[in-house]
Every structure is written in structure tokens, then in C-alpha cells.
Motif scaffolding. Sequence first.
Motif, short mmCIF file in Angstrom:
data_model
loop_
_atom_site.label_atom_id
_atom_site.label_comp_id
_atom_site.label_asym_id
_atom_site.label_seq_id
_atom_site.Cartn_x
_atom_site.Cartn_y
_atom_site.Cartn_z
N ALA A 211 0.82 -1.20 0.00
CA ALA A 211 0.00 0.00 0.00
C ALA A 211 0.86 1.26 0.00
O ALA A 211 0.52 2.26 -0.64
CB ALA A 211 -0.94 -0.01 1.20
N GLU A 212 2.00 1.24 0.70
CA GLU A 212 2.88 2.40 0.73
C GLU A 212 3.53 2.64 -0.62
O GLU A 212 3.71 3.79 -1.04
CB GLU A 212 3.95 2.19 1.81
CG GLU A 212 3.41 2.26 3.23
CD GLU A 212 4.45 1.94 4.28
OE1 GLU A 212 4.22 2.23 5.45
OE2 GLU A 212 5.52 1.38 3.89
N VAL A 213 3.89 1.57 -1.31
CA VAL A 213 4.46 1.71 -2.66
C VAL A 213 3.44 2.31 -3.61
O VAL A 213 3.75 3.18 -4.42
CB VAL A 213 4.96 0.34 -3.18
CG1 VAL A 213 5.33 0.43 -4.66
CG2 VAL A 213 6.17 -0.13 -2.37
N GLN A 214 2.19 1.86 -3.51
CA GLN A 214 1.15 2.41 -4.36
C GLN A 214 0.95 3.90 -4.10
O GLN A 214 0.73 4.69 -5.03
CB GLN A 214 -0.17 1.67 -4.12
CG GLN A 214 -1.30 2.13 -5.03
CD GLN A 214 -2.61 1.42 -4.73
OE1 GLN A 214 -2.76 0.82 -3.67
NE2 GLN A 214 -3.55 1.50 -5.65
N LEU A 215 1.06 4.31 -2.84
CA LEU A 215 0.92 5.72 -2.49
C LEU A 215 2.04 6.55 -3.13
O LEU A 215 1.81 7.65 -3.63
CB LEU A 215 0.93 5.89 -0.98
CG LEU A 215 0.72 7.30 -0.43
CD1 LEU A 215 -0.61 7.85 -0.90
CD2 LEU A 215 0.81 7.30 1.08
N LYS A 216 3.26 6.03 -3.13
CA LYS A 216 4.38 6.73 -3.75
C LYS A 216 4.19 6.82 -5.27
O LYS A 216 4.51 7.84 -5.89
CB LYS A 216 5.69 6.02 -3.43
CG LYS A 216 6.12 6.12 -1.97
CD LYS A 216 7.44 5.41 -1.72
CE LYS A 216 7.85 5.51 -0.26
NZ LYS A 216 9.13 4.80 -0.01
N GLU A 217 3.67 5.76 -5.87
CA GLU A 217 3.42 5.78 -7.32
C GLU A 217 2.44 6.89 -7.69
O GLU A 217 2.63 7.61 -8.68
CB GLU A 217 2.85 4.43 -7.77
CG GLU A 217 3.85 3.28 -7.72
CD GLU A 217 3.20 1.96 -8.09
OE1 GLU A 217 1.96 1.93 -8.21
OE2 GLU A 217 3.92 0.96 -8.25
N LEU A 218 1.40 7.06 -6.88
CA LEU A 218 0.40 8.09 -7.17
C LEU A 218 1.00 9.49 -7.04
O LEU A 218 0.62 10.40 -7.79
CB LEU A 218 -0.78 7.94 -6.22
CG LEU A 218 -1.68 6.71 -6.46
CD1 LEU A 218 -2.72 6.58 -5.37
CD2 LEU A 218 -2.35 6.80 -7.82
N SER A 219 1.94 9.67 -6.11
CA SER A 219 2.58 10.98 -5.97
C SER A 219 3.39 11.33 -7.21
O SER A 219 3.36 12.48 -7.69
CB SER A 219 3.46 11.01 -4.73
OG SER A 219 4.56 10.12 -4.87
N PHE A 220 4.08 10.34 -7.79
CA PHE A 220 4.83 10.58 -9.03
C PHE A 220 3.89 10.81 -10.20
O PHE A 220 4.14 11.66 -11.07
CB PHE A 220 5.75 9.40 -9.33
CG PHE A 220 6.92 9.29 -8.38
CD1 PHE A 220 7.73 10.38 -8.09
CD2 PHE A 220 7.21 8.09 -7.75
CE1 PHE A 220 8.79 10.28 -7.23
CE2 PHE A 220 8.26 7.98 -6.88
CZ PHE A 220 9.07 9.08 -6.61
N GLN A 221 2.77 10.07 -10.23
CA GLN A 221 1.79 10.25 -11.30
C GLN A 221 1.19 11.66 -11.25
O GLN A 221 0.95 12.28 -12.30
CB GLN A 221 0.68 9.21 -11.18
CG GLN A 221 1.13 7.79 -11.50
CD GLN A 221 0.02 6.77 -11.31
OE1 GLN A 221 -1.14 7.14 -11.20
NE2 GLN A 221 0.38 5.50 -11.26
#
Length: 441
Positions: A329-339
Motif C-alpha cells: 500500500a505504501e508503494v502504491q501511495l508513492k506511485e500516485l505521488s509521481f503520477q
Amino acid sequence: MGICISAGLASAQAPADTLRLSRQQCIEIALQDNPTIRVADLEVKRMDYSKKEVVANLFPTIDFSATYQRSIELQTLSMNMGGNSTKIKMGSDNMWNFGFSAAMPLVNASLWKSIKISDTQILSTLESARASRLDMVNNVNKSYYSLLLAIASRDVIRKNYEIAKINADIYQKQFEQGTASEYDVLRSSVQVTNIEPELLQADIAVRQCQLQLKVLMGMDAAVEVMPDITLREMQSDMFGYTAALNRSLADNTSLRSLDIQTDMARQNVTLKKFAWIPTLAVTYNVNWNALSNGNALKNQDFNPYSTVGLALQVPIFSGGSKYFGVKQAEVQLKELSFQRENLVNSLNMQVDLAIDNINKQVRQIEASEQGMRQASKAYEIMQKSFEIGAATYLDLRDSELANTSAQLAYLQSIYNYLVSTSELDMLLGKDQTYIYTVSKR
């Protein structure tokens, strides 16, 4: 052919019961009757029910259960007493049991967080419905402008057709007076015939645009719809739009949706962590049972019993699944910040290009309008010269084509401008009810 074109011209005239609508009225009808918008609204209602389904888990659950068992062979108990073995049959032929059970969560952090996530999901659905509405408004705008362009272009072609007929009549009169050859008469007559298919095609284009607009509005195809304004009247102060434009991306639907997804991902991280928190529930049971031999429906003596208790569940070890779930879930949150960073850069570039394109189209309108006036003036001069025999038909035809092309280019430039402003409004997430000041020229 003359009968055919007369029928085409008659069909181009709007019937007496034509429904004349403004752009805003078309938008209002589409937002109310279009099936796509209705589906989006129903999806919001569905998500509201979904949240209520999650909230319902906070309330007690009450269940009723009933069982009946018939013994085929009773259990046998063997007992050794004083060296003698004795067998005793145990149990009853019939066993009845029924009752109620209730349970209610007292401490359940994951459930509480799920309710919060349901609120965010409703926001996501609302934003999706808003995106559908913005897209619908943009499509209605473009269809409305396309209909205006088709009607204006048809008017230009029809006027060109009428002028060609006048020129053919002039040659016919000159031929009768012996000042023009039969070749000139035939050439001018052929010119009239060549414009007829263009006029019929223009009429077909108007009908196609009407049909597209009616489909977006969810209206019956038999209804005749026409705009209540012309494309020329839509021209306004072309510098006013960009001057008063707020280019903030705060209302961009893609960015808002991504922000909602980021919020959901952040809450999902917390939800994963809450899986380590113990849960506590209160339970209550009340039951009645009866044991009997013989007939299962006679001589039953039901005896009640009830219990109340607390159920505590403490997670201790799950093979690391909870830990890795949190990391995922934390990795997904970081992906959304880059997106989001990439999306903001892309949107800013699209807005810059759109504004630059609109400014260029403003200058294009000014240039095409000036060119149209010059072409119209040149054609008037050439027409008078032709009438007195100072110009050839070829000179007149060239001037006529230049005048027609200039008018169509002018109309196309206005259409391009209006479509570009609608696209930019959608990009910025605006209401897209920009009121164009009518410029009477």
C-alpha cells in the motif's frame, strides 16, 4: 435536375414546428435526458448504498437458527461391573434445537476505517459523474457549433448557386441578343449544374449535425432542431476570453480524481496497519431444545437456555501477510505521488498550448474577416464589369471562387475558435456556460 435541386432547397427550409434551441438549452436537455448522465447519477446512488452497507456492520446482527436430528442408531456405552459387561443405550430418538443469536462489534478499527474509505469512494464516484457531465457539455458544444457551421456553409453555397443562376441568365440574354456565344451559355449552365450536388451535400451535412445533436440530447429523431443563433452572431470580443481566464488546474477532473485516489491510497495504508489491532465483540444467544423418543411431533418438552459473552480476537502471527500488505500500500501511495507530478506538468503544457492556439485563432479570425471583405469587394467590382462586358466569365468565376473560399474560411475560423474554447473549458474543469457577447456587424 432543376426539380431535384428545388426539392433540396425546399427540404433545407425549416418546418413551421421547428424547435429552436440555444446552446445552453441543448446542454440542459442533454444533462437531464442523456442515458450516459443517467447512468453516472445512478452510480452515485449505488455508491451511497454501498456506504450504508458498510455502516450497517456497526449495528447488531441477529440470526435465527433451527435444527432437528433423528437418531438412526443410539450410542452404546459399555460398562464392566463386577466382572460382568453391561451395555447401555444413550441418547434420544429426536433432538430439537432452535434459538436466536446476536453479536455487535465493540472495538473494530478496520471497520471504522472502512466507513471512512466509503466516504472517499463516494467522492470518487461524484467526481466521475462530474467528469461525465463536463464531457457531455463539451460534446454538445461542439455538436452545436458544427450545426452552426454546416448551416452557415450551406447558406454560402446557396448564395453562390443563386449568383451562378443569375450569371447564366445574363449569358442567355446576351446570346439571344447576339453578344454571347452558345459556348458561353453552355459553360455558365454547366456551372449551375455543378453547384447543385454541393448544395445537396451541404443539406445532408446539416441533417447529420442535427442528428448528432439530438442523439446527445436524447431526443427523438423525428423532432426538428435548429439553433436560435447564427455562427456569425457567435463572434464576440475574441480577446475577452483569455483575458478573463483563470488557468488554475484546481477544477481539472483528472487531477481531482487522482487526488481522491491518493487520499484513498493513504487511508488504505492505515487500514492495513489496523489489521494488527485486536477486535472485541459482544455476543448473546437464547435457545430452546427438546429430547424425546418415538413420534417427533408429540410430547416435546422445550427447555430454554441463554448466554451472553465477549469475543476477543488478537492477531499474533500471519506469516508476514499483514506486513507485506502495508508495504504494498505504501508503494502504491508513492506511485500516485509521481503520477500527480507528471500529470500536473502535462496539464500545464496542454493549457499553455491551448491558450496559444486560441490567441492564434483570434488573429486568424481577424485576418480571414478582412480577406472576406476584400474578396467580396473584388467580386462586386468583377460582377459589374462582367455585366457591362468589361470582364470575361473566367475572370468572374475566379473572383466568385475566391469570394466563396474567403467566406468559408472565415466561418471555419470562428468554428475553430469556439471549439477550442470549449476544449479548454473542459480541460480546466469549468462549467462551460461561457456567455459569448453577440457582435452585430
